[in-house]
Scaffold this motif. Structure first.
Motif, PDB file in Angstrom:
ATOM      1  N   TRP A  75      21.739  68.638  71.163  1.00 16.54           N
ATOM      2  CA  TRP A  75      22.741  68.093  72.076  1.00 16.54           C
ATOM      3  C   TRP A  75      23.013  68.975  73.296  1.00 16.54           C
ATOM      4  O   TRP A  75      24.127  69.469  73.484  1.00 16.54           O
ATOM      5  CB  TRP A  75      24.055  67.803  71.340  1.00 16.54           C
ATOM      6  CG  TRP A  75      23.855  66.851  70.209  1.00 16.54           C
ATOM      7  CD1 TRP A  75      23.854  67.145  68.887  1.00 16.54           C
ATOM      8  CD2 TRP A  75      23.569  65.445  70.317  1.00 16.54           C
ATOM      9  NE1 TRP A  75      23.587  66.018  68.140  1.00 16.54           N
ATOM     10  CE2 TRP A  75      23.413  64.960  68.996  1.00 16.54           C
ATOM     11  CE3 TRP A  75      23.432  64.571  71.392  1.00 16.54           C
ATOM     12  CZ2 TRP A  75      23.123  63.631  68.728  1.00 16.54           C
ATOM     13  CZ3 TRP A  75      23.143  63.239  71.130  1.00 16.54           C
ATOM     14  CH2 TRP A  75      22.996  62.766  69.809  1.00 16.54           C
ATOM     15  N   LEU A  82      18.286  55.602  69.112  1.00 16.72           N
ATOM     16  CA  LEU A  82      19.000  56.713  69.744  1.00 16.72           C
ATOM     17  C   LEU A  82      18.079  57.549  70.629  1.00 16.72           C
ATOM     18  O   LEU A  82      18.544  58.511  71.253  1.00 16.72           O
ATOM     19  CB  LEU A  82      19.620  57.614  68.676  1.00 16.72           C
ATOM     20  CG  LEU A  82      20.748  57.006  67.837  1.00 16.72           C
ATOM     21  CD1 LEU A  82      20.992  57.833  66.588  1.00 16.72           C
ATOM     22  CD2 LEU A  82      22.019  56.905  68.671  1.00 16.72           C
ATOM     23  N   GLU A  83      16.779  57.181  70.638  1.00 16.11           N
ATOM     24  CA  GLU A  83      15.760  57.938  71.359  1.00 16.11           C
ATOM     25  C   GLU A  83      15.699  59.377  70.863  1.00 16.11           C
ATOM     26  O   GLU A  83      15.565  60.332  71.617  1.00 16.11           O
ATOM     27  CB  GLU A  83      15.992  57.887  72.879  1.00 16.11           C
ATOM     28  CG  GLU A  83      15.891  56.464  73.430  1.00 16.11           C
ATOM     29  CD  GLU A  83      16.006  56.407  74.946  1.00 16.11           C
ATOM     30  OE1 GLU A  83      16.142  57.466  75.580  1.00 16.11           O
ATOM     31  OE2 GLU A  83      15.962  55.293  75.501  1.00 16.11           O
ATOM     32  N   GLU A 127      26.487  63.367  76.048  1.00 18.02           N
ATOM     33  CA  GLU A 127      25.157  62.877  75.688  1.00 18.02           C
ATOM     34  C   GLU A 127      25.228  62.016  74.427  1.00 18.02           C
ATOM     35  O   GLU A 127      24.580  60.953  74.353  1.00 18.02           O
ATOM     36  CB  GLU A 127      24.199  64.055  75.459  1.00 18.02           C
ATOM     37  CG  GLU A 127      22.797  63.623  75.057  1.00 18.02           C
ATOM     38  CD  GLU A 127      21.921  64.779  74.595  1.00 18.02           C
ATOM     39  OE1 GLU A 127      20.799  64.497  74.110  1.00 18.02           O
ATOM     40  OE2 GLU A 127      22.362  65.943  74.700  1.00 18.02           O
ATOM     41  N   ARG A 159      23.988  53.232  74.305  1.00 17.98           N
ATOM     42  CA  ARG A 159      22.704  52.607  74.617  1.00 17.98           C
ATOM     43  C   ARG A 159      22.075  52.001  73.363  1.00 17.98           C
ATOM     44  O   ARG A 159      21.530  50.884  73.397  1.00 17.98           O
ATOM     45  CB  ARG A 159      21.769  53.634  75.244  1.00 17.98           C
ATOM     46  CG  ARG A 159      20.421  53.072  75.661  1.00 17.98           C
ATOM     47  CD  ARG A 159      19.632  54.065  76.491  1.00 17.98           C
ATOM     48  NE  ARG A 159      19.398  55.315  75.802  1.00 17.98           N
ATOM     49  CZ  ARG A 159      19.916  56.493  76.175  1.00 17.98           C
ATOM     50  NH1 ARG A 159      20.687  56.578  77.234  1.00 17.98           N
ATOM     51  NH2 ARG A 159      19.655  57.587  75.491  1.00 17.98           N
ATOM     52  N   ARG A 181      24.037  58.070  74.155  1.00 14.24           N
ATOM     53  CA  ARG A 181      22.976  57.626  73.240  1.00 14.24           C
ATOM     54  C   ARG A 181      23.487  56.538  72.291  1.00 14.24           C
ATOM     55  O   ARG A 181      22.782  55.569  72.000  1.00 14.24           O
ATOM     56  CB  ARG A 181      22.427  58.815  72.453  1.00 14.24           C
ATOM     57  CG  ARG A 181      21.544  59.752  73.278  1.00 14.24           C
ATOM     58  CD  ARG A 181      20.969  60.867  72.412  1.00 14.24           C
ATOM     59  NE  ARG A 181      20.184  61.816  73.191  1.00 14.24           N
ATOM     60  CZ  ARG A 181      18.890  61.704  73.436  1.00 14.24           C
ATOM     61  NH1 ARG A 181      18.219  60.658  72.960  1.00 14.24           N
ATOM     62  NH2 ARG A 181      18.251  62.620  74.137  1.00 14.24           N
TER      63      ARG A 181
END
Length: 452
Positions: free
Chosen positions: A359, A387-388, A365, A372, A369
């Motif tokens: 992180w 979450l990529e 961030e 998204r 995540r």
């Protein structure tokens, strides 16, 4: 919250219109009473936060009438009196002022001094109401800080300590770690929580307009100044001014800010008089200000003015046990806005991937995540790919006991969240006894206090 409503009682005539104008400029809702009888009627009809008694003369009979109006406990209002100095020669009035009034001011009337007294009285009334108000279940500190780690518990203790003072606070921490949330928590836990919280991003202020933005300007002071502007500092009157990324403030403005911190006054662009401002300053920076001082980019005297009290918000990588809790907090927050999205939560692999990630963008961030992932996923459970984040290939090698422990802990936490931390209801849903659930909670270090 205490109403910012002011009852002005002026037997014998109303004071100069200038006072009323200044009161309304400070966002007071002003109600006037020309005598004590009218004042009592307004008391009964309105929720009065502060009372202001303006007296031209005082005698024994008037003292008895005043006592019925301002007696402690009558309506919960804080009272301030303005009167001639000779009024204190009357022993009965002297005793009444001591017992029933928050403060007093003797003539000649100084509006700026009176406004400061009113601001203090309002903060005191707000704090008194907060002490009387029961704390909501699951919100033991009311600070709004999310996390159950010892690192966060230590940060909360520090915030509670600095919130109890009026001294400037300097907040350190990496970008995205939650410095503004810490500043809001300081404001929320202070006697100023009834006043405004004004956040200023010093790095986003246009240099040419910075002086006007912070300190305000008079009408006609420069081309385009078509009206008077209060400025961000004055707009925080009675509350907290949060100066984010203070290290990015232009050096010429640092001089003016230092003067404000020293004298508690500001001067608008194009103005000729100093204006008193009652504001607490909380500043934050992701850069080391001590190094900025050494390199000549930040004034040393301003640094020491701001660095009276200091706290540091820890990066997310130093409190990874809070990552699943934060992720669940953001999940609930985002789901409230994405009502048509059907996502039940995070897969065990996603939780493991979040725990393994360092992180670098901190809490910001994590929120991005999660947001998204909830929008883009086609599954009922968010995966590491959503979450990529890379899934941990070692996950397949986790022994059965470890997997059972992780699943057991997550099931208990999710169930407690769903039933509002009610152990009886949670035990019923999980199919275990209350005593068994308490033992499991102790085993997994799960507390009953909800972190909002």
């Amino acid at each position: 919250m205490v109403a910012r409503r002011l009852l002005c009682v002026a037997p014998g005539g109303r004071p100069q219109a200038l006072l009323e104008t200044q009161l309304r400029a400070e966002a007071w809702e002003v109600h006037w009473a020309a005598d004590l009888v009218s004042a009592r009627r307004l008391q009964q009809r309105l929720d009065i936060g502060i009372g202001l008694l303006l007296l031209e003369q005082v005698d024994a009979a008037l003292v008895e009438e005043i006592a019925t109006l301002v007696a402690p406990g009558t309506d919960g209002a804080q009272w301030i009196a303005v009167f001639p100095p000779r009024a204190l020669e009357l022993p009965s009035f002297q005793q009444l002022v001591l017992e029933a009034f928050f403060d007093y001011h003797t003539e000649p009337l100084d509006p700026s001094c009176l406004l400061q007294i009113l601001a203090r009285a309002y903060r005191h009334a707000c704090l008194r109401e907060a002490c009387r108000r029961p704390v909501a279940a699951g919100a033991p500190d009311g600070l709004g800080m999310v996390g159950e780690s010892e690192t966060m518990a230590r940060l909360r203790r520090q915030i509670q300590k600095v919130a109890a003072t009026e001294a400037p606070v300097l907040i350190g921490g990496e970008s995205g770690s939650g410095k503004e949330l810490a500043a809001q928590a300081i404001h929320r836990g202070s006697a100023r929580f009834g006043g405004p919280f004004v956040a200023v991003n010093c790095g986003a202020i246009v240099p040419a307009l910075a002086q006007s933005e912070l300190f305000g300007h008079e009408r006609g002071s420069f081309t385009g100044a078509m009206a008077e502007r209060r400025g961000l500092i004055a707009s925080a009157q009675g509350g907290t001014l949060f100066l984010d990324e203070i290290g990015d403030l232009p050096i010429e403005l640092q001089t003016n800010l230092l003067r404000f911190l020293q004298e508690k006054t500001i001067q608008r662009v194009g103005g000729t008089r100093s204006l008193a401002v009652d504001v607490r300053v909380v500043a934050a920076s992701h850069v080391d200000l001590a190094e900025a001082v050494a390199s000549g980019k930040f004034r040393e005297d301003l640094y020491y003015r701001l660095h009276v009290l200091s706290i540091t918000v820890p990066p997310l990588r130093e409190r990874k046990e809070d990552v699943p809790i934060l992720a669940q907090h953001f999940y609930r927050r985002c789901m409230a806005e994405l009502s048509r999205t059907r996502v039940d939560g995070f897969s065990r692999q996603a939780v493991a991937a979040m725990r393994a990630h360092d992180w670098p963008g901190n809490v910001r961030e994590l929120f991005n995540r999660v947001q998204r992932a909830l929008v883009m996923t086609d599954s009922r459970l968010v995966s590491p790919a959503d979450l990529e984040l890379a899934g941990d290939e070692r996950e397949t090698a986790v022994c059965l006991d470890a997997a059972r422990t992780l699943a057991e802990r997550d099931a208990i936490r999710l169930t407690l969240d769903r039933v509002g931390r009610n152990v009886t209801h949670a035990a019923r849903e999980l199919g275990v006894s209350r005593m068994t659930l308490y033992r499991l909670m102790e085993k997994h270090h799960i507390g009953l206090s909800r972190v909002l």
